[in-house]
Design a protein around this motif. Structure first.
Motif, mmCIF file in Angstrom:
data_model
loop_
_atom_site.group_PDB
_atom_site.id
_atom_site.type_symbol
_atom_site.label_atom_id
_atom_site.label_comp_id
_atom_site.label_asym_id
_atom_site.label_seq_id
_atom_site.Cartn_x
_atom_site.Cartn_y
_atom_site.Cartn_z
ATOM 1 N N MET A 1 0.853 -1.174 0.000
ATOM 2 C CA MET A 1 0.000 0.000 0.000
ATOM 3 C C MET A 1 0.898 1.236 0.000
ATOM 4 S SD MET A 1 -2.688 1.211 2.881
ATOM 5 C CE MET A 1 -4.282 1.133 2.133
ATOM 6 N N ASP A 2 0.655 2.122 -0.911
ATOM 7 C CA ASP A 2 1.433 3.350 -1.016
ATOM 8 C C ASP A 2 0.671 4.476 -0.335
ATOM 9 O OD1 ASP A 2 3.438 5.115 -1.819
ATOM 10 O OD2 ASP A 2 2.341 5.637 -3.635
ATOM 11 N N ILE A 3 1.360 5.175 0.546
ATOM 12 C CA ILE A 3 0.727 6.298 1.228
ATOM 13 C C ILE A 3 1.030 7.557 0.431
ATOM 14 C CG2 ILE A 3 0.593 7.654 3.337
ATOM 15 C CD1 ILE A 3 1.570 5.226 4.863
ATOM 16 N N ASN A 4 -0.002 8.143 -0.119
ATOM 17 C CA ASN A 4 0.149 9.388 -0.857
ATOM 18 C C ASN A 4 0.256 10.523 0.149
ATOM 19 O OD1 ASN A 4 -0.023 11.591 -2.495
ATOM 20 N ND2 ASN A 4 -1.846 10.937 -3.589
ATOM 21 N N LYS A 5 1.289 11.361 0.016
ATOM 22 C CA LYS A 5 1.525 12.402 1.018
ATOM 23 C C LYS A 5 0.404 13.424 1.101
ATOM 24 C CE LYS A 5 6.414 11.951 1.420
ATOM 25 N NZ LYS A 5 7.643 12.595 1.745
ATOM 26 N N VAL A 32 0.244 5.475 18.074
ATOM 27 C CA VAL A 32 -0.436 6.149 16.963
ATOM 28 C C VAL A 32 -1.681 5.365 16.572
ATOM 29 C CG1 VAL A 32 -0.213 6.907 14.568
ATOM 30 C CG2 VAL A 32 1.683 7.246 16.145
ATOM 31 N N HIS A 33 -1.588 4.030 16.557
ATOM 32 C CA HIS A 33 -2.746 3.186 16.241
ATOM 33 C C HIS A 33 -3.856 3.397 17.268
ATOM 34 C CE1 HIS A 33 -5.233 -0.272 15.282
ATOM 35 N NE2 HIS A 33 -5.091 -0.689 16.537
ATOM 36 N N TYR A 41 -0.211 -1.642 9.902
ATOM 37 C CA TYR A 41 0.662 -1.784 8.731
ATOM 38 C C TYR A 41 0.817 -0.455 7.999
ATOM 39 C CZ TYR A 41 2.590 -3.408 4.326
ATOM 40 O OH TYR A 41 3.385 -3.563 3.221
ATOM 41 N N VAL A 42 -0.250 0.301 7.873
ATOM 42 C CA VAL A 42 -0.195 1.611 7.218
ATOM 43 C C VAL A 42 0.686 2.556 8.036
ATOM 44 C CG1 VAL A 42 -1.555 3.596 6.458
ATOM 45 C CG2 VAL A 42 -2.440 1.288 6.131
ATOM 46 N N PHE A 44 3.078 1.622 10.037
ATOM 47 C CA PHE A 44 4.447 1.131 9.853
ATOM 48 C C PHE A 44 5.043 1.678 8.567
ATOM 49 C CE2 PHE A 44 7.263 -1.899 7.763
ATOM 50 C CZ PHE A 44 8.281 -1.988 8.688
ATOM 51 N N LEU A 45 4.278 1.675 7.493
ATOM 52 C CA LEU A 45 4.771 2.217 6.221
ATOM 53 C C LEU A 45 5.102 3.695 6.348
ATOM 54 C CD1 LEU A 45 2.445 0.493 3.594
ATOM 55 C CD2 LEU A 45 4.835 -0.012 4.098
ATOM 56 N N TYR A 46 4.272 4.437 7.050
ATOM 57 C CA TYR A 46 4.535 5.858 7.268
ATOM 58 C C TYR A 46 5.850 6.036 8.026
ATOM 59 C CZ TYR A 46 4.185 10.556 9.179
ATOM 60 O OH TYR A 46 4.460 11.850 9.537
ATOM 61 N N PHE A 47 6.025 5.262 9.111
ATOM 62 C CA PHE A 47 7.252 5.352 9.898
ATOM 63 C C PHE A 47 8.461 4.974 9.039
ATOM 64 C CE2 PHE A 47 6.408 5.442 14.676
ATOM 65 C CZ PHE A 47 5.179 6.047 14.538
ATOM 66 N N TYR A 48 8.314 3.924 8.242
ATOM 67 C CA TYR A 48 9.421 3.442 7.405
ATOM 68 C C TYR A 48 9.828 4.500 6.370
ATOM 69 C CZ TYR A 48 12.091 0.496 4.217
ATOM 70 O OH TYR A 48 13.071 -0.018 3.418
ATOM 71 N N GLU A 49 8.842 5.078 5.704
ATOM 72 C CA GLU A 49 9.117 6.048 4.649
ATOM 73 C C GLU A 49 9.685 7.356 5.194
ATOM 74 O OE1 GLU A 49 5.543 6.532 2.382
ATOM 75 O OE2 GLU A 49 5.655 4.512 1.557
ATOM 76 N N ASN A 50 9.399 7.663 6.467
ATOM 77 C CA ASN A 50 9.856 8.919 7.050
ATOM 78 C C ASN A 50 11.030 8.749 8.014
ATOM 79 O OD1 ASN A 50 7.985 11.026 5.990
ATOM 80 N ND2 ASN A 50 6.520 9.532 6.743
#
Length: 56
Positions: A1-5, A32-33, A41-42, A44-50
């Motif tokens: 899943m890609d988080i669009n900024k 945060v959850h 998971y979403v 986690f992706l935010y944390f990973y990308e930032n």
């Protein structure tokens, strides 16, 4: 899943992370959850990308 900024989910996670940092509380995926109800998971992706993930 890609988080669009520009998405609402990204904005909501960013707001909660900033609020936790400003109040000098620990910023964790679980915290945060708990505050947002967004899937872990979403978050986690935010944390990973930032670059918010920290290992020992």
């Amino acid at each position: 899943m890609d988080i669009n900024k520009s998405s609402e989910v990204f904005g909501q996670i960013a707001r909660v992370v900033n609020e936790l940092k400003m109040s000098k509380q620990s910023v964790t995926i679980f915290k945060v959850h708990e505050l947002t109800g967004i899937d872990k998971y979403v978050i986690f992706l935010y944390f990973y990308e930032n670059g918010l993930l920290k290992g020992k």
